[in-house]
Design an enzyme around this catalytic site. Sequence first.
Site, PDB file in Angstrom:
ATOM      1  N   LYS A  34      49.729  38.761  51.624  1.00 18.43           N
ATOM      2  CA  LYS A  34      48.456  39.503  51.677  1.00 18.43           C
ATOM      3  C   LYS A  34      47.287  38.513  51.561  1.00 18.43           C
ATOM      4  CE  LYS A  34      48.843  40.348  46.689  1.00 18.43           C
ATOM      5  NZ  LYS A  34      49.349  41.298  45.688  1.00 18.43           N
ATOM      6  N   ARG A 130      47.818  50.792  36.856  1.00 12.76           N
ATOM      7  CA  ARG A 130      46.996  50.554  38.035  1.00 12.76           C
ATOM      8  C   ARG A 130      47.488  51.568  39.059  1.00 12.76           C
ATOM      9  NH1 ARG A 130      46.806  44.600  40.716  1.00 12.76           N
ATOM     10  NH2 ARG A 130      48.849  45.339  41.382  1.00 12.76           N
ATOM     11  N   TYR A 255      21.601  20.195  39.820  1.00 13.50           N
ATOM     12  CA  TYR A 255      20.739  21.336  39.491  1.00 13.50           C
ATOM     13  C   TYR A 255      20.809  21.638  38.000  1.00 13.50           C
ATOM     14  CZ  TYR A 255      20.140  22.646  44.413  1.00 13.50           C
ATOM     15  OH  TYR A 255      19.815  22.665  45.737  1.00 13.50           O
ATOM     16  N   MET A 303      26.159  24.033  46.684  1.00 18.84           N
ATOM     17  CA  MET A 303      26.769  24.774  47.791  1.00 18.84           C
ATOM     18  C   MET A 303      27.649  23.878  48.669  1.00 18.84           C
ATOM     19  SD  MET A 303      24.969  27.068  50.763  1.00 18.84           S
ATOM     20  CE  MET A 303      24.098  28.117  49.623  1.00 18.84           C
TER      21      MET A 303
HETATM   22  C1  LIG Z   1      50.496  40.700  45.044  1.00 24.92           C
HETATM   23  C2  LIG Z   1      51.703  41.420  44.636  1.00 24.92           C
HETATM   24  C3  LIG Z   1      52.899  40.714  44.396  1.00 24.92           C
HETATM   25  C4  LIG Z   1      52.972  39.209  44.375  1.00 24.92           C
HETATM   26  O1  LIG Z   1      52.441  38.750  43.141  1.00 24.92           O
HETATM   27  P1  LIG Z   1      52.500  37.208  42.743  1.00 24.92           P
HETATM   28  O2  LIG Z   1      52.033  37.182  41.328  1.00 24.92           O
HETATM   29  O3  LIG Z   1      51.548  36.512  43.661  1.00 24.92           O
HETATM   30  O4  LIG Z   1      53.887  36.779  42.936  1.00 24.92           O
HETATM   31  C5  LIG Z   1      54.041  41.449  44.132  1.00 24.92           C
HETATM   32  N1  LIG Z   1      54.006  42.792  44.083  1.00 24.92           N
HETATM   33  C6  LIG Z   1      52.876  43.507  44.272  1.00 24.92           C
HETATM   34  C7  LIG Z   1      52.906  44.993  44.183  1.00 24.92           C
HETATM   35  C8  LIG Z   1      51.681  42.845  44.544  1.00 24.92           C
HETATM   36  O5  LIG Z   1      50.559  43.537  44.724  1.00 24.92           O
END
Ligand SMILES: *Cc1c(COP(=O)(O)O)cnc(C)c1O
Length: 366
Positions: A34, A130, A255, A303
């Site tokens: 993702k 969640r 800065y 930046m």
């Molecule tokens: C992103 C995600 C993972 C992977 O998590 P990592 O900590 O990057 O291994 C696994 N399961 C779900 C449901 C996720 O959203």
Amino acid sequence: MSRPTKAVVNLSAIRHNYQLAKQLTKQPALAVIKADAYGHGATAVALALQDIADGFAVACIEEALQLRRVGISQPVLLLEGFFTQDELAVIAEQQFACVVHNQWQLQALLAEPLSKPINVWLKFDSGMHRLGLSANDYLTAYQQLLHSPNVQQVICMTHLASADELTDPMTHDQLARFKQLVQPLNASVSVANSAAVLGWPETYLGWVRPGIMLYGASPFVKKQPDSATALQTAMTLQSSLIAIKTIKKGDTVGYGATYQAPETMYMGVVAIGYGDGYPRHARSGTPLLVNGVRCPLIGRVSMDMLAVDLRPVATNVQLNDPVVLWGGGELPAHEVAEWADTIAYELFTGITRRIKVEYMTNMSDL
Ligand SMILES: *Cc1c(COP(=O)(O)O)cnc(C)c1O
């Protein structure tokens, strides 16, 4: 000819890390790619894993369709399921696997006639609070899906909240709740993220879902499990020195003049900044590698640039010499992340479009 700032991604390292997840768990593994493979480039990563991956996981249908467009034919799981009902026809057509995490998704899926049945990953909220159904709703949902003509297979899944902390009892609690709920169902299951793959063998119950470990970063902040030492870093973020100067005791840098020279000293300027995704909150002292030597960041990150204390390399440094911001085996992203009060996940996904990504593969993988 061009700005020297780039990310070099070693695709062989990602293959190695995927295989490590499989060897440790002896389970099928979805490569979690993702958010553009955590900033590493989803297309390149998926193609590099195509011949060995059991499947892929992404956040949404846009990311899944991108994989189909480049010829990925493996199972692709949508980790948050669908957001609007009109996605269902595409999910069925493309044979994406789909998380169902709430009643709205469940009812929408049961109501809409699909062209082909799909695999559903029914999510249980075992304590993270969640996404996921409560224990009360779960078994009914499971039975409804099992008997729906829209559904081929139901996989029972949950997600761990604190697996990156080896001494935290929460993982045991979540696992116990999950097992108690699903054991009578005799279904395929899925629990483990990267932290669980690396540190919690009791979670190797079915499909595993490694994400951050594929990129060679450890999810553990404190104590590391032994398995984490076998990870290979995939990304090296690099640039070079575009200015070198001597400043006097009491001179300030950058800065806000937040850094003050404690003595007459060499300092350098590196062509990378928060516009490239280097964290602006990295504190003075954050390590960088100049010619392979650890040197501390000084002053506020700008930046397009940042400043570095060159005393550790002394006079053994020249204009245009290479600087590594993280990676290269010597400087783990999670260490840099700590100096910026964040995690490697955010550093990787924060790389901006300005950064050129170059891919490399070890000879042995060709
Ligand atoms: C992103 C995600 C993972 C992977 O998590 P990592 O900590 O990057 O291994 C696994 N399961 C779900 C449901 C996720 O959203």
